[in-house]
Design an enzyme around this catalytic site. Structure first.
Site, PDB file in Angstrom:
ATOM      1  N   LYS A  69       0.753  -1.101   0.101  1.00  0.00           N
ATOM      2  CA  LYS A  69      -0.123  -0.137  -0.078  1.00  0.00           C
ATOM      3  C   LYS A  69       0.855   1.343  -0.016  1.00  0.00           C
ATOM      4  CE  LYS A  69      -4.125  -1.997   2.127  1.00  0.00           C
ATOM      5  NZ  LYS A  69      -4.975  -1.779   3.152  1.00  0.00           N
ATOM      6  N   ASP A 106     -10.493   2.020   1.639  1.00  0.00           N
ATOM      7  CA  ASP A 106     -10.599   1.972   2.931  1.00  0.00           C
ATOM      8  C   ASP A 106     -11.382   2.790   4.017  1.00  0.00           C
ATOM      9  OD1 ASP A 106      -9.599  -0.800   2.887  1.00  0.00           O
ATOM     10  OD2 ASP A 106      -7.378  -0.120   3.189  1.00  0.00           O
TER      11      ASP A 106
END
Length: 275
Positions: A69, A106
Site C-alpha cells: 500500500k 478503505d
C-alpha cells in the site's frame, strides 16, 4: 472504464487468503460483465515495479494489500488526496492514456459501513492498536467524530505516531497505554485494528450497555470480543463490512458501473467465510 479494459486483480504477500476475488467476481456476475476477470497474484515490494511494467492495455485496475500500500506510491502518476493523507494506496486504476491513478477506498468504505448501521456521528471514539489500519481508522473518524479519539497503544513510539497522524488528519488524538484498553469499551464507538487474539482478554470487560464496536478482522470471526459485545446488545461491525464496502468502491472505479451490487457481494463473502 475504457472499452476493452476487462482485467483486474489483487496483489500482496501473502495473498492466498484474500476474499477480494470472491467479492469482485460476484459483482461482475450481478452486473452482467461476463468478459471481466479478477485474479490474485503473490507480489512483494521488490517485485511490484516489474509486475506493473509488465501489464498490458487490457488492465482496468488493481487492489493492493500488505505490504504494497505504501510501496506503490512512487510508481504512480497520481494519488488521490484521501490516499495521500494516510500514505496508503489500496486501489490502482489505469486510464486510457496509460496512467496509473492511486486511491484509498478503505477510508470511505469504513465510513459507509458505519453509516449503513446508522452511525453517522459520535461525540468521541477509541482506536485499539496503531498499525497501518489505525491511520485509516483515524481518517474515517475525522468524518464522523468531532470530539476526541483515544488510541490505546503498546509503546511510546506508537503513541507519538498516532498523535502525528491525528495532527495531519485533523483529529484530536490522545493516547493511552494498552494496559488500560478496557477503558476504551465505554466509548460510543470502538474501532479495533489489532491482529487476531490481541483483544481476547477484553471480552470479559464489555460494559452492560455497550455502544458500537467495529472489529476489522474477518477471520477468525467472531472474535471473543465481538461475541461478547453482541451478547451484551451492542452494535457490531466486522472486517467483512469494511471489505465489502471498500470493494464496492473499487468495482465502481474499475468498471465504470455504479452502484456496485453491495448485497450480492456481501452474500458471496459470507458464503466464502462460512465455507
Amino acid at each position: 472504464m475504457t472499452r476493452g479494459r476487462t482485467r483486474a486483480a489483487v496483489l500482496g504477500s501473502p495473498i492466498a487468503h484474500s476474499l477480494s476475488p470472491v467479492l469482485h467476481r460476484a459483482a461482475y456476475a450481478e452486473l452482467g460483465l461476463t468478459g471481466h476477470t479478477y485474479e490474485r497474484f503473490e507480489v512483494d515490494e521488490a517485485g511490484l515495479p516489474a509486475f506493473l511494467d509488465g501489464l498490458g492495455p487490457g488492465w482496468a485496475g488493481l487492489s493492493l494489500t500488505m505490504p504494497l500500500k505504501r510501496a506503490v506510491i512512487p510508481l504512480l502518476d497520481r494519488v488521490s488526496p484521501t490516499a495521500a493523507a494516510v500514505e496508503a494506496v489500496n486501489t490502482v486504476v489505469f486510464t486510457e492514456d496509460g496512467q496509473r491513478h492511486g486511491d484509498n477506498t478503505d477510508i470511505p468504505g469504513l465510513v459507509a459501513a458505519l453509516r449503513e448501521r446508522d452511525v453517522a456521528e459520535v461525540p468521541s471514539a477509541a482506536v485499539l492498536g496503531a498499525g497501518a489500519t489505525a491511520s485509516s481508522a483515524l481518517a474515517a473518524l475525522a468524518r464522523v467524530c468531532p470530539g476526541t479519539v483515544t488510541a490505546y497503544v503498546r509503546s511510546a513510539a506508537r503513541a507519538e505516531e498516532m498523535r502525528g497522524w491525528g495532527d495531519r488528519l485533523g483529529v484530536r488524538v490522545r493516547t493511552a497505554p494498552w494496559e488500560r484498553a478496557a477503558e476504551a469499551l465505554r466509548e460510543p464507538l470502538v474501532i479495533a485494528t489489532t491482529p487476531a487474539g490481541a483483544t481476547d482478554a477484553l471480552a470479559a470487560r464489555v460494559p452492560e450497555r455497550p455502544g458500537t464496536l467495529f472489529d476489522v478482522l474477518y477471520e477468525p470471526w467472531p472474535t471473543p470480543l465481538a461475541r461478547a459485545w453482541q451478547a451484551a446488545g451492542g452494535r457490531l461491525l466486522g472486517g467483512l463490512d469494511l471489505l465489502v464496502h471498500q470493494a464496492v468502491l473499487q468495482v465502481e472505479q474499475m468498471t465504470g458501473r455504479a452502484p456496485a451490487p453491495l448485497a450480492a457481494m456481501r452474500e458471496a463473502g459470507e458464503a466464502a467465510l462460512g465455507g
